[in-house]
Design a protein around this motif. Sequence first.
Motif, PDB file in Angstrom:
ATOM      1  N   GLY A 131      45.723  31.125   7.750  1.00 51.17           N
ATOM      2  CA  GLY A 131      46.364  30.352   6.693  1.00 51.17           C
ATOM      3  C   GLY A 131      45.796  28.946   6.645  1.00 51.17           C
TER       4      GLY A 131
ATOM      5  N   HIS B  11      49.108  37.261   0.096  1.00 51.33           N
ATOM      6  CA  HIS B  11      48.518  37.833   1.313  1.00 51.33           C
ATOM      7  C   HIS B  11      48.250  39.337   1.161  1.00 51.33           C
ATOM      8  CE1 HIS B  11      48.248  34.892   4.597  1.00 51.33           C
ATOM      9  NE2 HIS B  11      49.372  34.342   4.208  1.00 51.33           N
TER      10      HIS B  11
ATOM     11  N   TYR C 260      41.067  35.668   9.992  1.00 44.68           N
ATOM     12  CA  TYR C 260      42.003  35.690   8.849  1.00 44.68           C
ATOM     13  C   TYR C 260      43.087  34.652   9.140  1.00 44.68           C
ATOM     14  CZ  TYR C 260      45.891  37.817   6.127  1.00 44.68           C
ATOM     15  OH  TYR C 260      46.955  38.060   5.309  1.00 44.68           O
TER      16      TYR C 260
ATOM     17  N   CYS D 285      51.916  33.751   8.341  1.00 43.03           N
ATOM     18  CA  CYS D 285      52.188  35.023   7.654  1.00 43.03           C
ATOM     19  C   CYS D 285      51.034  36.007   7.805  1.00 43.03           C
ATOM     20  CB  CYS D 285      52.572  34.772   6.205  1.00 43.03           C
ATOM     21  SG  CYS D 285      54.218  34.001   6.095  1.00 43.03           S
ATOM     22  N   CYS D 286      49.834  35.522   8.147  1.00 40.60           N
ATOM     23  CA  CYS D 286      48.725  36.433   8.500  1.00 40.60           C
ATOM     24  C   CYS D 286      49.137  37.390   9.608  1.00 40.60           C
ATOM     25  CB  CYS D 286      47.522  35.652   9.021  1.00 40.60           C
ATOM     26  SG  CYS D 286      46.706  34.603   7.832  1.00 40.60           S
TER      27      CYS D 286
ATOM     28  N   CYS E 174      53.767  37.752  -2.877  1.00 43.39           N
ATOM     29  CA  CYS E 174      52.896  36.998  -1.972  1.00 43.39           C
ATOM     30  C   CYS E 174      51.436  37.417  -2.168  1.00 43.39           C
ATOM     31  CB  CYS E 174      53.303  37.266  -0.531  1.00 43.39           C
ATOM     32  SG  CYS E 174      52.224  36.445   0.658  1.00 43.39           S
TER      33      CYS E 174
ATOM     34  N   PHE F 195      55.212  41.451   3.659  1.00 40.72           N
ATOM     35  CA  PHE F 195      55.063  40.171   2.965  1.00 40.72           C
ATOM     36  C   PHE F 195      56.171  40.071   1.915  1.00 40.72           C
ATOM     37  CE2 PHE F 195      50.414  41.127   3.867  1.00 40.72           C
ATOM     38  CZ  PHE F 195      50.280  40.199   4.880  1.00 40.72           C
TER      39      PHE F 195
ATOM     40  N   VAL G 181      43.563  31.549   3.745  1.00 35.49           N
ATOM     41  CA  VAL G 181      44.532  31.743   2.660  1.00 35.49           C
ATOM     42  C   VAL G 181      45.270  30.423   2.424  1.00 35.49           C
ATOM     43  CG1 VAL G 181      46.529  33.072   1.895  1.00 35.49           C
ATOM     44  CG2 VAL G 181      44.765  34.166   3.316  1.00 35.49           C
TER      45      VAL G 181
ATOM     46  N   SER H 178      46.485  31.185  -2.988  1.00 41.43           N
ATOM     47  CA  SER H 178      47.400  32.318  -2.925  1.00 41.43           C
ATOM     48  C   SER H 178      48.844  31.862  -3.149  1.00 41.43           C
ATOM     49  CB  SER H 178      47.251  32.938  -1.530  1.00 41.43           C
ATOM     50  OG  SER H 178      48.179  33.955  -1.322  1.00 41.43           O
TER      51      SER H 178
END
Length: 247
Positions: free
Chosen positions: A92, A22, A90, A50-51, A20, A16, A119, A210
Motif C-alpha cells: 500500500g 485491491h 505488493y 489491506c494487501c 475496493c 476486501f 496501491v 485505487s
Amino acid sequence: MAKMKYPEQIVANIPFCPGCGHGIIVRLMVECVNELGYSDKIVMHQAVGCCSLVGLGLDWEMLVGAHGGGGANATGLKRMLKDTALVIAYQGDGDAYNIGLAETLNAAYRNENITVIAVNNTNFGMTGGQMSWTTLPGQRTTTSVDGRDSKTSGMPIKVPELIANSFDTAYVARGTVTSPAEIRKTKGFIKQGLQNQIDGKGHSLIEILSPCPTNWHSNPITDSLDRIEKELIPFYYPIGELKVKGE
Ligand SMILES: Cc1ncc(C[n+]2csc(CCOP(=O)(O)OP(=O)(O)O)c2C)c(N)n1
Ligand code: SF4
Ligand SMILES: [Mg+2]
C-alpha cells in the motif's frame, strides 16, 4: 489449500470491502502471472495493510514481512531465487511510501530486479483511514479531521516520479482501475513490469490509484471513481508510463 485456477474465484475469497480497488488489482496480477506461464513460480512479498488480506484467497508462495519491508524482503527473495521465480512486492501507499520509504528507495536505487505494485488509496486503509504521505491537501482523514493542511504536514509525495527521475531503474508507470479501459491499461503496465523482471532488466514500479470507499466515506460505484478521475489524476497523480528505460 487447493489450487484455485481462476482469478475471479481467488478474489471472491478475499474479504476486501465492496468497491475496493485491491480486488481488481489482485485479479490483474494473477492474470498476468498466469499468462506469462509463471503460476507455479511466483513469490509475493505480502505487505502489512489491506494487501495482507490477499493470503486468505491466493495460494502463491508468500513472505509476510514487517510493515514497510517490501523493498528489502523482495530484494532478498529475488537474489536467492534468481531466475527460478518471479518476485512481486505488493504494497500500500502507507507501507511503501511512509513507513517503508527507505526500503522502497534503496531497492530502486540498487535497480533490484523486482516488480513493485504500490496501491495508492491516499490513506492508511486497514487501520481506519489515517493520513498518509499521498493524502491530498484538504483531504479529511481520521488524523486530519479538518482536511490535510500542507503548511504543517507538507504536500503529497510522488514516489514514482522521484524514482523515475533519480535512479537508473527499468520502468515506472501509474495506472488506475476506474473503467474497463483503464483496467486494461493497468494490466499492460503490470505485465510489462513482470516481463522486465523475466528479461533481467531491473526494477519496475507500478503505482495504481485505487478507491477506498470505506475510509473515503463515498459511494463505491460513483463518487469514489469520480474522485480518482476528477481530483487525483488531473491535479496530483498523472497516469501513464513515466519511464521506460531505453526510450
Ligand atoms: C510497525 C508497524 N506500524 C504500524 C502498524 C499498523 N498498521 C497496519 S496496516 C497500516 C496501514 C497500511 O496502509 P497502506 O499501506 O496504505 O495500505 P492500505 O490498507 O491502505 O491498502 C498500519 C499503519 C503496523 N502493523 N506495524
Ligand atoms: S479499508 Fe479501504 S483499502 Fe482496505 S479493503 Fe476496505 S476499501 Fe479496501
Ligand atoms: Mg493506503
